[in-house]
Design a protein around this motif. Structure first.
Motif, PDB file in Angstrom:
ATOM      1  N   SER A  67       0.817  -1.212   0.000  1.00 28.32           N
ATOM      2  CA  SER A  67       0.000   0.000   0.000  1.00 28.32           C
ATOM      3  C   SER A  67       0.852   1.266   0.000  1.00 28.32           C
ATOM      4  O   SER A  67       0.723   2.134   0.874  1.00 28.32           O
ATOM      5  CB  SER A  67      -0.949   0.006   1.210  1.00 28.32           C
ATOM      6  N   THR A  99      -1.686  -5.817   3.333  1.00 24.03           N
ATOM      7  CA  THR A  99      -2.276  -5.180   4.517  1.00 24.03           C
ATOM      8  C   THR A  99      -3.596  -5.794   4.937  1.00 24.03           C
ATOM      9  O   THR A  99      -4.119  -5.463   6.002  1.00 24.03           O
ATOM     10  CB  THR A  99      -2.507  -3.686   4.227  1.00 24.03           C
ATOM     11  N   THR A 128      -4.897   1.184  12.331  1.00 25.17           N
ATOM     12  CA  THR A 128      -5.089   1.167  10.886  1.00 25.17           C
ATOM     13  C   THR A 128      -6.083   0.080  10.473  1.00 25.17           C
ATOM     14  O   THR A 128      -6.422  -0.813  11.239  1.00 25.17           O
ATOM     15  CB  THR A 128      -3.746   0.942  10.180  1.00 25.17           C
ATOM     16  N   GLY A 153      -5.910  -2.471   8.576  1.00 24.36           N
ATOM     17  CA  GLY A 153      -5.491  -3.869   8.605  1.00 24.36           C
ATOM     18  C   GLY A 153      -5.830  -4.553   9.908  1.00 24.36           C
ATOM     19  O   GLY A 153      -6.042  -5.769   9.961  1.00 24.36           O
ATOM     20  N   LYS A 181       4.994 -11.318   3.977  1.00 25.47           N
ATOM     21  CA  LYS A 181       4.205 -10.811   5.093  1.00 25.47           C
ATOM     22  C   LYS A 181       4.769 -11.261   6.434  1.00 25.47           C
ATOM     23  O   LYS A 181       5.028 -12.431   6.651  1.00 25.47           O
ATOM     24  CB  LYS A 181       2.759 -11.299   4.945  1.00 25.47           C
ATOM     25  N   ASN A 193       3.678  -5.439   8.770  1.00 17.62           N
ATOM     26  CA  ASN A 193       3.283  -4.715   7.567  1.00 17.62           C
ATOM     27  C   ASN A 193       1.827  -4.266   7.627  1.00 17.62           C
ATOM     28  O   ASN A 193       1.062  -4.474   6.694  1.00 17.62           O
ATOM     29  CB  ASN A 193       3.504  -5.596   6.326  1.00 17.62           C
ATOM     30  N   GLU A 194       1.422  -3.680   8.722  1.00 18.76           N
ATOM     31  CA  GLU A 194       0.051  -3.194   8.846  1.00 18.76           C
ATOM     32  C   GLU A 194       0.041  -1.717   8.487  1.00 18.76           C
ATOM     33  O   GLU A 194       0.233  -0.863   9.337  1.00 18.76           O
ATOM     34  CB  GLU A 194      -0.485  -3.429  10.266  1.00 18.76           C
ATOM     35  N   LEU A 195      -0.147  -1.466   7.217  1.00 14.75           N
ATOM     36  CA  LEU A 195      -0.113  -0.077   6.757  1.00 14.75           C
ATOM     37  C   LEU A 195      -1.527   0.487   6.744  1.00 14.75           C
ATOM     38  O   LEU A 195      -2.135   0.686   7.750  1.00 14.75           O
ATOM     39  CB  LEU A 195       0.528  -0.009   5.367  1.00 14.75           C
ATOM     40  N   ASN A 196      -2.063   0.724   5.549  1.00 16.08           N
ATOM     41  CA  ASN A 196      -3.405   1.290   5.478  1.00 16.08           C
ATOM     42  C   ASN A 196      -4.199   0.683   4.347  1.00 16.08           C
ATOM     43  O   ASN A 196      -5.157   1.221   3.912  1.00 16.08           O
ATOM     44  CB  ASN A 196      -3.347   2.809   5.302  1.00 16.08           C
TER      45      ASN A 196
END
Length: 585
Positions: A346, A466, A532, A534, A577, A582-585
């Motif tokens: 993302s 995400t 976020t 995710g 992952k 990797n918890e973006l948006n």
């Protein structure tokens, strides 16, 4: 022998004198008068009978007193026939102070005992009023109360039958149904007021007694509302929205806006009617829906030929400054990313560069194709107008590509994602079942080949990007997360987010689109402290899909042959992952 003397008959007069009449004239007059009296009696009886018929049929009088002659509104049912709104008859008690014949003080005391909503003094004030001719004493009264009031025996007190709108499922689909509420009218004493929802949109049909069947599935609706409420409690969100829509017809199976409303609860005035909770957050409220727009940008780029080489690397190691603002990534990689990685991780920087290559005209054209320049045509009056930029600078091109600077309703997003996933065809959302004998309204947005590639990307986001927390086992969910700063008082708020997940399942042959939105959700133990999408809305979509799939005939399967084949894109993901990272948006 004696001979009898001959006696001749007396001569008969030529004219016989008539015998005197015995009271002939007085007897005829008596008959005439009797007939007149009988005729008058018959006319009076007929007039009374006609008046009684008129009162019973037209003026609203029944066996126990006057009846309010309101139309019986048609029912509203879900797609399976579950009653969502119906009309029942109930008792009400009213009084005409001018017609009271009994002891008003005694009647006031008795009314205060039977109907303690008012004091004896208040009842006396009503009964002794010189101007009032109609006052409600009790509505929706129990039969026992009506019988007790009737026993008072005063003609000024009226026991009335009236219609009442009932919503048997309480607050289920409250924003969809709206309400039909009886309100006092100076002339008729009762009238029907509609405010929002289907009750308002189909008011004429419902008033005529026509029933309305909706596409809503009450079971799915209950599941969506339940999961939204649960997630709101876990994250202390101030609001939530969710929609489940048939990807191939536009039929809306569930549409939920929280906090919900209960149509059975009467509104008490303008303050209630204008309450913020009355806003349908799916169809009326507009939001910047963040990175979910990246899927639209990629579909546009694939369709236009801007993206052809999936091995191509784009430098996202440094933020981009444009128009006095900086475009950056929430989880910067400090390196170049492949095209699939830009979507998977993302990347705002990478997507904005693709948007520049697309150009303003292509981006605006895609927004037009997805009907972002107009209100939805769904059968509700509560339809928000998207907020699309009037002036397009370079910064506008770049930011709208990842969902900033443009605001649409969650329903608009659901219609768009259905088109991206179902083979490239846009269908308008509807609450009324499609006629099987007529073609489904449709407009081609992208080609089937582009849609197939987009499905790969959607599935890849849920497998490696995400959206991994949306991966419902066996349902082959695909989609995109989106996180945007909430606009408060015309300015972006650093402390409040709008979090979104938009996707479809099963991704190999998409049948249903799911869009979930949380308003100002807070990080908590349930989200591992993250704020976020995710962690906020992706798990919410997973829960919903797992609950509703069996209800909709989509059975989970772990057969890998049934899944989308994204193997040609997977090798291009250089960084796999890592849960919690990797918890973006």
């Amino acid at each position: 022998m004696a001979t009898a003397a001959f006696r001749p008959e007396p001569a008969r007069p030529l004219f016989r004198t008539p015998e005197p009449a015995i009271a002939t004239q007085p007897l005829g007059q008596s008959h005439f008068r009797l007939m007149v009296v009988m005729l008058l009696f018959m006319l009076v009886t007929l007039a009374i009978a006609l008046r009684l018929v008129q009162l019973c049929l037209f003026s609203g009088y029944g066996a126990h007193g006057p009846v309010v002659a309101l139309e019986r509104r048609g029912d509203i049912v879900d797609r399976n026939g579950l009653p969502l709104a119906t009309t029942v008859t109930s008792w009400a008690i009213a009084v005409n102070p001018q017609n009271i014949l009994g002891d008003k003080n005694a009647i006031a005391a008795r009314l205060a005992q039977l109907i303690p909503t008012k004091t004896e003094a208040q009842y006396r004030a009503i009964l002794f009023s010189k101007r009032k001719k109609f006052v409600w004493l009790a509505e929706r009264a129990q039969p026992e109360l009506v019988q007790a009031v009737h026993a008072i025996g005063d003609p000024g007190i009226m026991e009335m039958r009236q219609t009442q709108r009932l919503y048997p499922q309480a607050n289920l689909a409250g924003h969809v149904l709206g309400y039909a509420q009886e309100v006092d009218d100076p002339k008729t004493h009762k009238d029907t007021m509609t405010g929002i929802g289907v009750e308002r949109y189909f008011n004429d049909d419902l008033k005529a007694g026509k029933s309305i069947k909706l596409t809503i599935d009450g079971r799915v609706q209950a599941a969506v509302e339940g999961e939204l409420a649960r997630r709101m409690a876990e994250t202390q969100a101030v609001g939530a929205a969710g929609i489940v829509m048939d990807a191939n017809s536009g039929e809306v199976v569930a549409l939920a806006s929280l906090p919900t409303i209960n149509p059975n609860t009467p509104l008490k005035g303008a303050a209630d009617a204008n309450n913020h909770d009355m806003i349908n957050k799916v169809t009326m409220a507009t939001y910047e829906l963040g990175s979910t727009f990246k899927m639209i940008t990629f579909a546009n780029a694939i369709e236009s030929g801007t993206i052809t080489n999936w091995n191509r690397m784009i430098d996202v190691s440094h933020p981009i400054t444009v128009g006095g603002h900086q475009i950056h990534d929430d989880e910067p990689k400090h390196r170049s990313l492949s095209i699939p990685e830009i979507m998977t991780f993302s990347s705002n920087i990478g997507t904005s560069q693709i948007a520049v290559e697309l150009g303003q005209d292509r981006i605006k054209s895609m927004f037009h194709k997805l009907h972002f320049y107009e209100r939805s045509s769904i059968e509700l009056r509560e339809r928000g107008m998207p907020q699309v930029p009037a002036y397009w600078a370079q910064s506008t091109v770049m930011t709208t590509a990842f969902g900033h600077g443009i605001a649409v309703t969650p329903l608009h997003l659901a219609e768009a994602f259905a088109a991206l996933a179902n083979g490239g065809v846009w269908h308008p959302a509807t609450l009324v079942p499609r006629d099987p004998n007529k073609p489904v309204p449709s407009e081609r947005v992208i080609s089937e080949a582009t849609s197939a590639k987009v499905r790969q990307l959607m599935r890849l986001v849920v497998l490696q990007g995400t959206g991994t927390n949306a991966n419902a086992p066996g349902l082959r969910m695909g989609g995109k997360t989106g996180t945007a700063e909430k606009i408060v008082g015309g300015h972006y708020s650093k402390g409040a987010n709008i979090t979104v997940f938009a996707g479809a399942f099963p991704m190999d042959h998409p049948r249903y689109v799911i869009v979930t939105v949380l308003d100002d959700a807070k990080g908590s133990k349930a989200t591992a402290g993250f704020k976020t999408a995710g962690w906020m809305t992706a798990p919410l979509a997973k829960r919903i899909a797992a609950r509703i799939a069996p209800l909709l005939g989509v059975m989970p399967t772990m057969d890998p042959a049934m899944d989308v084949d994204e193997s040609d894109l997977m090798p291009l993901i250089l960084e796999k992952k890592v849960p919690g990272k990797n918890e973006l948006n």
